[in-house]
Write a protein that holds these residues in place. Structure first.
Motif, PDB file in Angstrom:
ATOM      1  N   SER A 132       0.621  -1.296  -0.025  1.00  9.26           N
ATOM      2  CA  SER A 132       0.032   0.007   0.003  1.00  9.26           C
ATOM      3  C   SER A 132       0.746   1.465   0.100  1.00  9.26           C
ATOM      4  N   GLU A 133       2.071   1.116   0.720  1.00 13.74           N
ATOM      5  CA  GLU A 133       2.852   2.356   0.708  1.00 13.74           C
ATOM      6  C   GLU A 133       3.423   2.530  -0.554  1.00 13.74           C
ATOM      7  N   LEU A 134       3.847   1.542  -1.216  1.00 15.95           N
ATOM      8  CA  LEU A 134       4.324   1.915  -2.772  1.00 15.95           C
ATOM      9  C   LEU A 134       3.206   2.367  -3.759  1.00 15.95           C
ATOM     10  N   SER A 135       2.255   1.770  -3.547  1.00 13.38           N
ATOM     11  CA  SER A 135       1.165   2.200  -4.236  1.00 13.38           C
ATOM     12  C   SER A 135       0.604   3.654  -4.068  1.00 13.38           C
ATOM     13  N   SER A 136       0.711   3.981  -2.889  1.00 11.87           N
ATOM     14  CA  SER A 136       0.568   5.519  -2.541  1.00 11.87           C
ATOM     15  C   SER A 136       1.577   6.537  -3.280  1.00 11.87           C
ATOM     16  N   LEU A 137       2.975   5.771  -3.140  1.00 17.76           N
ATOM     17  CA  LEU A 137       3.856   6.652  -3.668  1.00 17.76           C
ATOM     18  C   LEU A 137       3.980   6.741  -5.251  1.00 17.76           C
ATOM     19  N   MET A 138       3.623   5.845  -5.866  1.00 19.06           N
ATOM     20  CA  MET A 138       3.579   5.556  -7.216  1.00 19.06           C
ATOM     21  C   MET A 138       2.240   6.390  -8.056  1.00 19.06           C
ATOM     22  N   ARG A 139       1.226   6.190  -7.122  1.00 19.06           N
ATOM     23  CA  ARG A 139       0.103   7.139  -7.424  1.00 19.06           C
ATOM     24  C   ARG A 139       0.602   8.724  -7.590  1.00 19.06           C
ATOM     25  N   LEU A 140       1.022   9.210  -6.328  1.00 18.85           N
ATOM     26  CA  LEU A 140       1.644  10.525  -6.287  1.00 18.85           C
ATOM     27  C   LEU A 140       2.606  10.875  -7.496  1.00 18.85           C
ATOM     28  N   HIS A 141       3.592   9.868  -7.684  1.00 18.61           N
ATOM     29  CA  HIS A 141       4.571  10.195  -8.805  1.00 18.61           C
ATOM     30  C   HIS A 141       3.804  10.342 -10.273  1.00 18.61           C
ATOM     31  N   SER A 142       2.889   9.313 -10.089  1.00 18.11           N
ATOM     32  CA  SER A 142       1.836   9.428 -11.759  1.00 18.11           C
ATOM     33  C   SER A 142       1.354  10.855 -11.740  1.00 18.11           C
ATOM     34  N   GLU A 143       0.724  11.306 -10.787  1.00 21.57           N
ATOM     35  CA  GLU A 143       0.203  12.462 -10.821  1.00 21.57           C
ATOM     36  C   GLU A 143       1.247  13.619 -11.180  1.00 21.57           C
ATOM     37  N   LEU A 144       2.280  13.531 -10.138  1.00 25.27           N
ATOM     38  CA  LEU A 144       3.242  14.779 -10.622  1.00 25.27           C
ATOM     39  C   LEU A 144       3.805  14.618 -11.952  1.00 25.27           C
ATOM     40  N   GLY A 145       3.801  13.452 -12.536  1.00 26.57           N
ATOM     41  CA  GLY A 145       4.323  13.399 -14.184  1.00 26.57           C
ATOM     42  C   GLY A 145       3.389  13.862 -14.901  1.00 26.57           C
ATOM     43  N   GLN A 146       1.882  13.795 -14.509  1.00 27.77           N
ATOM     44  CA  GLN A 146       0.903  14.073 -15.272  1.00 27.77           C
ATOM     45  C   GLN A 146       0.754  15.832 -15.210  1.00 27.77           C
ATOM     46  N   ALA A 147       1.021  16.273 -14.026  1.00 25.89           N
ATOM     47  CA  ALA A 147       1.082  17.895 -13.951  1.00 25.89           C
ATOM     48  C   ALA A 147       2.288  18.135 -14.553  1.00 25.89           C
ATOM     49  N   LEU A 148       3.422  17.749 -14.605  1.00 29.61           N
ATOM     50  CA  LEU A 148       4.569  18.240 -15.529  1.00 29.61           C
ATOM     51  C   LEU A 148       4.217  18.156 -16.853  1.00 29.61           C
ATOM     52  N   ARG A 149       3.681  17.200 -17.367  1.00 30.96           N
ATOM     53  CA  ARG A 149       3.096  17.071 -18.754  1.00 30.96           C
ATOM     54  C   ARG A 149       2.310  18.235 -19.171  1.00 30.96           C
TER      55      ARG A 149
END
Length: 463
Positions: A118-135
């Protein structure tokens, strides 16, 4: 404001990782106990006794060392199994961070964590949202840059950006058309580009002052307003030059000025002719009635109104009746000395040895107007200067002062007829000087001086 996570939710996030770590530790402990029991209790001691060897005691250093050695591969395998999701995540994060560093924002990683943590899922979800925001930000930035480049490239204002070595870093379409017939200017030296340019354009761009000047292009005279701005781009000094064509705007404002003058003259004519007509009718009526003693007063009033109208129209006629210049050789020394009798100034530089060729009376009138404006600008008398030079095939006389200078709006309108920045000024000085310069086949230019003040230059061809 984003709400901070609650403690109970934070504990729930870490439950899965804690559980796996606890299970790994328990498995390692159980494996260690089993290995130690196998070596010291059963069946290894029985096998050693059957073979005639001394079995290991439970707390001997040989048994502990052998148990530790056999436990190391098992612990390494359990640690690798536990860290496998983290290792996979770190590699994915490293790859995406390297892509972001290289300016590539299209790469992304899955939002589901490897191993279901669950911890890694939360981190990867936040990282995916960061990538989307940067794009999204990169896409919006690219659109804004495209819009800005389209506006800058298609603006009629010529824009030239140079670095500290005066090499052109950027130039829009108008600048390329003006300076090198539409060819690219990026990376070229400004002096190289201006080598074949007209003298006035080269002198204006070589300086660092804002100003208004005229250039002969394609057999026609074009007026430009130059604005310069110095700033730092990526830590390096750069200079931005903006060249705006003022010919059409000045022509439009000049027509508007003449229309206002015509309205003023028409208004004054009506104000004078109406009383004259009324007085003439009154005089005729008095003569018919035989009251001849009042007729001289009527004629005197008519003469007074006619004299006022004549004085008013004479001021405008003086500007409109500029005769063609009578060109003749003129020695510079006596001519410059005659100007000093009207307004004092400081002569800058040596006078040319060759005599000039111009209409001395008209040129003196133009320079006297410029010297008068220089003294009325608020400059100290010693701050008013005059210089005579002969760049290439032109004569050039420049008058400078140390007054407040002019704003961009004032510079763009200074050469219009009847325009003045002085409350009591008639507005004919600069415009008359311009007419005299153009009558000699030349032009007038002006701009703000470094350190404060204004310069105005009259140039005309020698031939």
């Amino acid at each position: 404001m984003k709400e901070a996570p609650r403690p109970e939710r934070r504990a729930g996030w870490h439950r899965s990782l804690h559980l796996r770590l606890a299970l790994c530790l328990i498995a390692a402990a159980v494996a260690a106990v089993l290995i130690h029991m196998t070596l010291t209790l059963w069946p290894v001691p029985q096998l050693a006794a059957a073979l005639g060897r001394t079995p290991l005691t439970p707390w001997s250093w040989q048994a502990l060392a052998l148990s530790f050695g056999l436990m190391l591969p098992i612990a390494w395998g359990l640690a690798s199994l536990l860290l496998m999701p983290l290792t996979s995540l770190l590699r994915a994060l490293e790859s995406t961070v390297l892509s972001y560093r290289d300016g590539e924002f299209g790469s992304a990683i899955a939002a589901d964590a490897p191993g279901g943590l669950s911890e890694l899922s939360s981190l990867m979800r936040l990282h995916s949202e960061l990538g989307q925001a940067l794009r999204e930000q990169r896409r919006h930035l690219a659109q804004r840059e495209l819009l800005l480049d389209t506006v800058v490239q298609n603006t009629p204002v010529a824009l030239v950006l140079t670095d500290a070595r005066e090499r052109i870093a950027y130039a829009n379409i108008a600048a390329r058309q003006l300076m090198d017939h539409g060819r690219s200017l990026a990376g070229r030296s400004l002096d190289e580009v201006l080598a074949q340019a007209p003298e006035d354009l080269r002198l204006a761009l070589a300086g660092a002052q804002d100003g208004l000047f005229s250039v002969g292009l394609d057999g026609q005279e074009e007026r430009f307003h130059l604005s310069t701005r110095d700033f730092r781009l990526q830590g390096q000094p750069h200079r931005l030059r903006l060249l705006r064509r003022m010919t059409r705007e000045l022509s439009r404002q000049e027509v508007a000025s003449w229309k206002r003058v015509i309205r003023v003259i028409s208004h004054e004519l009506n104000n004078s002719l109406a009383p004259i007509s009324s007085l003439a009718h009154s005089g005729a009526e008095l003569a018919r009635r035989g009251q001849h003693e009042r007729v001289p007063g009527v004629f005197a009033s008519i003469g007074e109104r006619a004299q006022h109208l004549h004085a008013f129209l004479a001021g405008y006629a003086r500007f409109a009746k500029l005769p063609a210049p009578a060109l003749a050789p003129v020695d510079w020394g006596p001519f410059i000395e005659s100007l000093g009798a009207h307004y004092p100034f400081t002569l800058t530089g040596a006078l040319p040895a060759a005599p000039g060729r111009f209409d001395a009376a008209q040129m003196a009138q133009a320079l006297i107007n410029l010297l008068k404006n220089a003294h009325e600008s608020g400059s100290a008398p010693e701050g008013v200067s005059l210089s005579v030079s002969a760049p290439r095939e032109d004569w050039r006389i420049e008058v400078g002062d140390r007054g407040p200078g002019m704003t961009e709006t004032q510079l763009s309108q200074a050469l219009l007829p009847f325009y003045s920045t002085k409350r009591s000024g008639s507005g004919l000085g600069l415009a008359l000087s311009r007419e005299i310069a153009e009558a000699h086949g030349g032009r007038i230019a002006m701009g703000n001086r470094e350190g404060g003040g204004l310069w105005v230059a009259i140039s005309w061809p020698r031939a």
